[in-house]
Design a protein around this motif. Structure first.
Motif, PDB file in Angstrom:
ATOM      1  N   ASN A 237       0.838  -1.141   0.004  1.00  0.00           N
ATOM      2  CA  ASN A 237       0.035   0.007  -0.069  1.00  0.00           C
ATOM      3  C   ASN A 237       0.908   1.057  -0.044  1.00  0.00           C
ATOM      4  N   ASP A 238       0.882   2.113  -0.819  1.00  0.00           N
ATOM      5  CA  ASP A 238       1.473   3.340  -1.146  1.00  0.00           C
ATOM      6  C   ASP A 238       1.443   4.140  -0.033  1.00  0.00           C
ATOM      7  N   ALA A 239       0.239   4.349   0.659  1.00  0.00           N
ATOM      8  CA  ALA A 239       0.208   5.290   1.814  1.00  0.00           C
ATOM      9  C   ALA A 239       1.008   4.807   3.038  1.00  0.00           C
ATOM     10  N   GLN A 240       0.833   3.535   3.149  1.00  0.00           N
ATOM     11  CA  GLN A 240       1.803   2.780   4.164  1.00  0.00           C
ATOM     12  C   GLN A 240       3.341   3.007   4.002  1.00  0.00           C
ATOM     13  N   LEU A 241       3.480   2.578   2.667  1.00  0.00           N
ATOM     14  CA  LEU A 241       4.879   2.767   2.221  1.00  0.00           C
ATOM     15  C   LEU A 241       5.402   4.295   2.591  1.00  0.00           C
ATOM     16  N   PHE A 242       4.586   5.146   2.441  1.00  0.00           N
ATOM     17  CA  PHE A 242       5.110   6.735   2.351  1.00  0.00           C
ATOM     18  C   PHE A 242       5.166   6.949   3.874  1.00  0.00           C
ATOM     19  N   ARG A 243       4.339   6.419   4.912  1.00  0.00           N
ATOM     20  CA  ARG A 243       4.333   6.665   6.294  1.00  0.00           C
ATOM     21  C   ARG A 243       5.730   6.165   6.714  1.00  0.00           C
ATOM     22  N   LYS A 244       6.065   5.013   6.288  1.00  0.00           N
ATOM     23  CA  LYS A 244       7.371   4.432   6.809  1.00  0.00           C
ATOM     24  C   LYS A 244       8.457   4.952   6.291  1.00  0.00           C
ATOM     25  N   ILE A 245       8.536   5.445   5.187  1.00  0.00           N
ATOM     26  CA  ILE A 245       9.379   6.506   4.581  1.00  0.00           C
ATOM     27  C   ILE A 245       9.463   7.821   5.639  1.00  0.00           C
ATOM     28  N   MET A 246       8.490   8.503   5.833  1.00  0.00           N
ATOM     29  CA  MET A 246       8.538   9.658   6.539  1.00  0.00           C
ATOM     30  C   MET A 246       8.910   9.450   7.959  1.00  0.00           C
ATOM     31  N   LYS A 247       8.760   8.209   8.435  1.00  0.00           N
ATOM     32  CA  LYS A 247       9.457   7.997   9.872  1.00  0.00           C
ATOM     33  C   LYS A 247      10.544   7.281   9.841  1.00  0.00           C
ATOM     34  N   GLY A 248      10.907   7.115   8.524  1.00  0.00           N
ATOM     35  CA  GLY A 248      12.670   6.522   8.710  1.00  0.00           C
ATOM     36  C   GLY A 248      12.559   5.171   9.080  1.00  0.00           C
ATOM     37  N   ASP A 249      11.361   4.349   9.149  1.00  0.00           N
ATOM     38  CA  ASP A 249      11.067   2.964   9.615  1.00  0.00           C
ATOM     39  C   ASP A 249      11.670   1.892   8.793  1.00  0.00           C
ATOM     40  N   TYR A 250      13.002   1.536   9.172  1.00  0.00           N
ATOM     41  CA  TYR A 250      13.406   0.557   8.479  1.00  0.00           C
ATOM     42  C   TYR A 250      14.552  -0.102   9.552  1.00  0.00           C
ATOM     43  N   GLU A 251      14.639  -1.574   9.132  1.00  0.00           N
ATOM     44  CA  GLU A 251      15.466  -2.182  10.160  1.00  0.00           C
ATOM     45  C   GLU A 251      16.621  -2.979   9.102  1.00  0.00           C
ATOM     46  N   PHE A 252      17.886  -3.475  10.003  1.00  0.00           N
ATOM     47  CA  PHE A 252      18.794  -4.251   9.386  1.00  0.00           C
ATOM     48  C   PHE A 252      18.563  -5.615   9.717  1.00  0.00           C
ATOM     49  N   THR A 253      17.569  -6.456   9.078  1.00  0.00           N
ATOM     50  CA  THR A 253      17.330  -7.822   9.385  1.00  0.00           C
ATOM     51  C   THR A 253      17.632  -8.624   8.481  1.00  0.00           C
ATOM     52  N   HIS A 254      16.952  -9.460   7.731  1.00  0.00           N
ATOM     53  CA  HIS A 254      17.458 -10.567   7.080  1.00  0.00           C
ATOM     54  C   HIS A 254      18.666 -10.288   6.014  1.00  0.00           C
ATOM     55  N   GLY A 255      19.803 -11.071   6.366  1.00  0.00           N
ATOM     56  CA  GLY A 255      20.618 -10.670   5.237  1.00  0.00           C
ATOM     57  C   GLY A 255      21.753  -9.734   5.767  1.00  0.00           C
ATOM     58  N   TRP A 256      21.612  -9.242   6.890  1.00  0.00           N
ATOM     59  CA  TRP A 256      22.540  -8.171   7.550  1.00  0.00           C
ATOM     60  C   TRP A 256      23.520  -8.418   8.447  1.00  0.00           C
ATOM     61  N   ASP A 257      23.536  -9.812   8.510  1.00  0.00           N
ATOM     62  CA  ASP A 257      24.597 -10.497   9.804  1.00  0.00           C
ATOM     63  C   ASP A 257      25.932 -10.477   9.228  1.00  0.00           C
ATOM     64  N   GLU A 258      26.270 -10.554   7.858  1.00  0.00           N
ATOM     65  CA  GLU A 258      27.422 -10.649   7.261  1.00  0.00           C
ATOM     66  C   GLU A 258      28.037  -8.965   7.007  1.00  0.00           C
ATOM     67  N   ILE A 259      27.368  -8.133   6.947  1.00  0.00           N
ATOM     68  CA  ILE A 259      27.382  -6.724   6.553  1.00  0.00           C
ATOM     69  C   ILE A 259      27.978  -6.128   7.629  1.00  0.00           C
ATOM     70  N   SER A 260      29.183  -5.076   7.289  1.00  0.00           N
ATOM     71  CA  SER A 260      29.995  -4.440   8.288  1.00  0.00           C
ATOM     72  C   SER A 260      29.070  -3.527   9.028  1.00  0.00           C
ATOM     73  N   SER A 261      29.572  -3.157  10.402  1.00  0.00           N
ATOM     74  CA  SER A 261      28.936  -2.018  10.975  1.00  0.00           C
ATOM     75  C   SER A 261      29.193  -0.540  10.423  1.00  0.00           C
ATOM     76  N   SER A 262      30.374  -0.642   9.686  1.00  0.00           N
ATOM     77  CA  SER A 262      30.582   0.438   8.936  1.00  0.00           C
ATOM     78  C   SER A 262      29.652   0.842   7.682  1.00  0.00           C
ATOM     79  N   ALA A 263      29.239  -0.345   7.051  1.00  0.00           N
ATOM     80  CA  ALA A 263      28.400  -0.380   6.054  1.00  0.00           C
ATOM     81  C   ALA A 263      26.978   0.168   6.521  1.00  0.00           C
ATOM     82  N   LYS A 264      26.790  -0.472   7.494  1.00  0.00           N
ATOM     83  CA  LYS A 264      25.350  -0.061   8.268  1.00  0.00           C
ATOM     84  C   LYS A 264      25.326   1.534   8.787  1.00  0.00           C
TER      85      LYS A 264
END
Length: 185
Positions: free
Chosen positions: A98-125
Motif C-alpha cells: 500500500n503506497d500510503a503505508q509505504l510513504f508513512r514508513k519513509i516519512m518515519k524512517g522506519d527500516y531495520e537491518f534484519t534478513h541478510g545483514w549479519d555479514e554486513i559490516s557496522s561501517s556499511a550500516k
C-alpha cells in the motif's frame, strides 16, 4: 555512484529520480565507470533554492518530497542510501504493498537491518544510517559520502554476501511479481 552525484551537485543539478535502473556501467569491466541516466525529473538548483514538485519513484523518494514543504539536493543522497541498502541485502529498506503505508514508513524512517545483514559490516550500516536520515540537514552530503570510511575502503570487509543477497532478492522479486499479477486480475 557517490562520485557521479557529487559531480551533479557541484554543477547545481538535483537528479530527483535515482534508482538502480538509472545507474549504468560504462563498460563490462568490474571497475567500469558509473553513469547516471534519465534526467527527465532533474532540476538545476542552488543551495539557496528550494524545489517543490512531488516526483520520484515511490521506494526511493525522500521524506521531504512526501511532506511537500520544499527540498534540495539531499533527496539524491536519500536515494543513494536506499540503493546501497538494496545492493547489500537484496530488498529495499522501505516496503509496503500500500503506497500510503509505504510513504508513512519513509516519512518515519522506519527500516531495520534484519534478513541478510549479519555479514554486513557496522561501517556499511553506519553509511546507510547516515544517508537514511529523515532530517535532510543531518543526512550526508555527496562529498561526505565519498569520504565515509566504508566508501573509501578503510573499513570494508571482504565477505561474500552473494548467497544471502540472492535469496533475499529472489523473494523480493517474487513478491513484486505476485503483487503485479494480483493487480492485473
Amino acid at each position: 555512484m557517490a562520485a557521479a552525484v557529487t559531480y551533479l551537485h557541484q554543477n547545481g543539478i538535483c537528479h530527483r529520480d535515482l534508482k538502480p535502473e538509472n545507474i549504468l556501467f560504462a563498460g563490462k569491466e568490474m571497475d567500469s565507470d558509473i553513469k547516471v541516466a534519465d534526467f527527465g525529473l532533474s532540476k538545476l538548483t542552488s543551495d539557496e533554492s528550494t524545489l517543490n514538485t512531488a516526483c520520484g519513484t515511490p521506494n526511493y523518494v525522500a521524506p521531504e518530497i512526501l511532506r511537500q514543504h520544499g527540498y534540495g539536493k539531499e533527496v539524491d543522497m536519500w536515494s543513494i542510501g536506499v540503493i546501497a541498502y538494496i545492493l547489500l541485502c537484496g530488498y529495499p529498506p522501505f516496503y509496503d504493498e500500500n503506497d500510503a503505508q509505504l510513504f508513512r514508513k519513509i516519512m518515519k524512517g522506519d527500516y531495520e537491518f534484519t534478513h541478510g545483514w549479519d555479514e554486513i559490516s557496522s561501517s556499511a550500516k553506519s553509511l546507510i544510517g547516515a544517508l537514511l536520515q529523515v532530517e535532510p540537514s543531518k543526512r550526508l552530503t555527496a562529498e561526505q559520502c565519498l569520504a565515509h570510511p566504508w566508501v573509501t575502503g578503510k573499513t570494508a570487509r571482504n565477505v561474500n554476501i552473494s548467497q544471502s543477497f540472492s535469496t533475499n532478492f529472489r523473494a523480493y522479486s517474487e513478491n513484486l511479481h505476485h503483487r503485479g499479477a494480483k493487480g492485473g486480475q
